[in-house]
Design a protein around this motif. Sequence first.
Motif, PDB file in Angstrom:
ATOM      1  N   GLY A 104       0.796  -1.223   0.000  1.00  0.00           N
ATOM      2  CA  GLY A 104       0.000   0.000   0.000  1.00  0.00           C
ATOM      3  C   GLY A 104       0.822   1.263   0.000  1.00  0.00           C
ATOM      4  N   TYR A 105       0.154   2.327   0.299  1.00  0.00           N
ATOM      5  CA  TYR A 105       0.732   3.663   0.245  1.00  0.00           C
ATOM      6  C   TYR A 105       0.916   4.216   1.655  1.00  0.00           C
ATOM      7  N   HIS A 106       1.897   5.083   1.804  1.00  0.00           N
ATOM      8  CA  HIS A 106       2.097   5.809   3.048  1.00  0.00           C
ATOM      9  C   HIS A 106       2.295   7.268   2.681  1.00  0.00           C
ATOM     10  N   LEU A 107       1.539   8.106   3.312  1.00  0.00           N
ATOM     11  CA  LEU A 107       1.640   9.546   3.067  1.00  0.00           C
ATOM     12  C   LEU A 107       2.071  10.251   4.336  1.00  0.00           C
ATOM     13  N   TYR A 108       2.872  11.264   4.167  1.00  0.00           N
ATOM     14  CA  TYR A 108       3.230  12.129   5.285  1.00  0.00           C
ATOM     15  C   TYR A 108       2.814  13.536   4.906  1.00  0.00           C
ATOM     16  N   TYR A 109       2.088  14.170   5.772  1.00  0.00           N
ATOM     17  CA  TYR A 109       1.704  15.549   5.538  1.00  0.00           C
ATOM     18  C   TYR A 109       1.458  16.220   6.882  1.00  0.00           C
ATOM     19  N   PRO A 110       1.697  17.507   6.964  1.00  0.00           N
ATOM     20  CA  PRO A 110       1.491  18.211   8.223  1.00  0.00           C
ATOM     21  C   PRO A 110       0.010  18.213   8.588  1.00  0.00           C
ATOM     22  N   SER A 111      -0.320  17.770   9.770  1.00  0.00           N
ATOM     23  CA  SER A 111      -1.719  17.678  10.168  1.00  0.00           C
ATOM     24  C   SER A 111      -2.298  19.025  10.599  1.00  0.00           C
ATOM     25  N   ARG A 112      -1.466  19.982  10.845  1.00  0.00           N
ATOM     26  CA  ARG A 112      -1.953  21.276  11.344  1.00  0.00           C
ATOM     27  C   ARG A 112      -2.270  22.269  10.232  1.00  0.00           C
ATOM     28  N   ARG A 113      -1.924  21.926   9.020  1.00  0.00           N
ATOM     29  CA  ARG A 113      -2.195  22.829   7.907  1.00  0.00           C
ATOM     30  C   ARG A 113      -3.523  22.470   7.258  1.00  0.00           C
ATOM     31  N   GLN A 114      -4.132  23.446   6.667  1.00  0.00           N
ATOM     32  CA  GLN A 114      -5.390  23.217   5.956  1.00  0.00           C
ATOM     33  C   GLN A 114      -5.094  22.422   4.688  1.00  0.00           C
ATOM     34  N   GLN A 115      -5.798  21.324   4.498  1.00  0.00           N
ATOM     35  CA  GLN A 115      -5.601  20.497   3.312  1.00  0.00           C
ATOM     36  C   GLN A 115      -6.400  21.076   2.147  1.00  0.00           C
ATOM     37  N   THR A 116      -5.818  20.989   0.946  1.00  0.00           N
ATOM     38  CA  THR A 116      -6.548  21.429  -0.235  1.00  0.00           C
ATOM     39  C   THR A 116      -7.589  20.380  -0.586  1.00  0.00           C
ATOM     40  N   ALA A 117      -8.564  20.773  -1.340  1.00  0.00           N
ATOM     41  CA  ALA A 117      -9.603  19.829  -1.768  1.00  0.00           C
ATOM     42  C   ALA A 117      -8.998  18.715  -2.616  1.00  0.00           C
ATOM     43  N   ALA A 118      -8.047  19.058  -3.471  1.00  0.00           N
ATOM     44  CA  ALA A 118      -7.406  18.051  -4.324  1.00  0.00           C
ATOM     45  C   ALA A 118      -6.656  17.025  -3.480  1.00  0.00           C
ATOM     46  N   VAL A 152      -6.231  11.508  -0.908  1.00  0.00           N
ATOM     47  CA  VAL A 152      -6.170  10.670   0.293  1.00  0.00           C
ATOM     48  C   VAL A 152      -7.351   9.709   0.319  1.00  0.00           C
ATOM     49  N   GLU A 153      -8.533  10.189   0.038  1.00  0.00           N
ATOM     50  CA  GLU A 153      -9.712   9.323   0.043  1.00  0.00           C
ATOM     51  C   GLU A 153      -9.626   8.257  -1.041  1.00  0.00           C
ATOM     52  N   ALA A 154      -9.151   8.614  -2.217  1.00  0.00           N
ATOM     53  CA  ALA A 154      -9.028   7.641  -3.311  1.00  0.00           C
ATOM     54  C   ALA A 154      -8.024   6.563  -2.961  1.00  0.00           C
ATOM     55  N   LEU A 155      -6.893   6.919  -2.372  1.00  0.00           N
ATOM     56  CA  LEU A 155      -5.888   5.933  -1.991  1.00  0.00           C
ATOM     57  C   LEU A 155      -6.364   5.077  -0.838  1.00  0.00           C
ATOM     58  N   ARG A 156      -7.117   5.643   0.075  1.00  0.00           N
ATOM     59  CA  ARG A 156      -7.610   4.914   1.234  1.00  0.00           C
ATOM     60  C   ARG A 156      -8.516   3.753   0.813  1.00  0.00           C
ATOM     61  N   TYR A 157      -9.325   3.962  -0.176  1.00  0.00           N
ATOM     62  CA  TYR A 157     -10.305   2.950  -0.585  1.00  0.00           C
ATOM     63  C   TYR A 157      -9.857   2.133  -1.793  1.00  0.00           C
ATOM     64  N   ARG A 158      -8.630   2.330  -2.253  1.00  0.00           N
ATOM     65  CA  ARG A 158      -8.129   1.606  -3.416  1.00  0.00           C
ATOM     66  C   ARG A 158      -7.703   0.197  -3.070  1.00  0.00           C
ATOM     67  N   SER A 159      -7.361  -0.064  -1.839  1.00  0.00           N
ATOM     68  CA  SER A 159      -6.847  -1.368  -1.432  1.00  0.00           C
ATOM     69  C   SER A 159      -7.889  -2.419  -1.662  1.00  0.00           C
TER      70      SER A 159
END
Length: 67
Positions: A41-55, A60-67
């Motif tokens: 699978g995939y592993h992502l690292y991103y700052p949790s305190r920053r506002q995430q862009t819609a893209a 993240v949602e697409a990768l989460r449900y791809r498995s």
Amino acid sequence: MIKAALAGLGIAFLPDTHLQQHLESGALVRVLADWCPPFPGYHLYYPSRRQQTAAFSLLVEALRYRS
């Protein structure tokens, strides 16, 4: 990093796919294998305190449900 490891200048920490031929030939050896188990699978690292862009949220949602 691969060239430096092949030259004996240190340790390279890369995905197996980048090092496979060198591991198979014996040019490089795996160290600390117990600390780096393979994972599917995939592993992502991103700052949790920053506002995430819609893209990014959609990715993240697409990768989460791809498995």
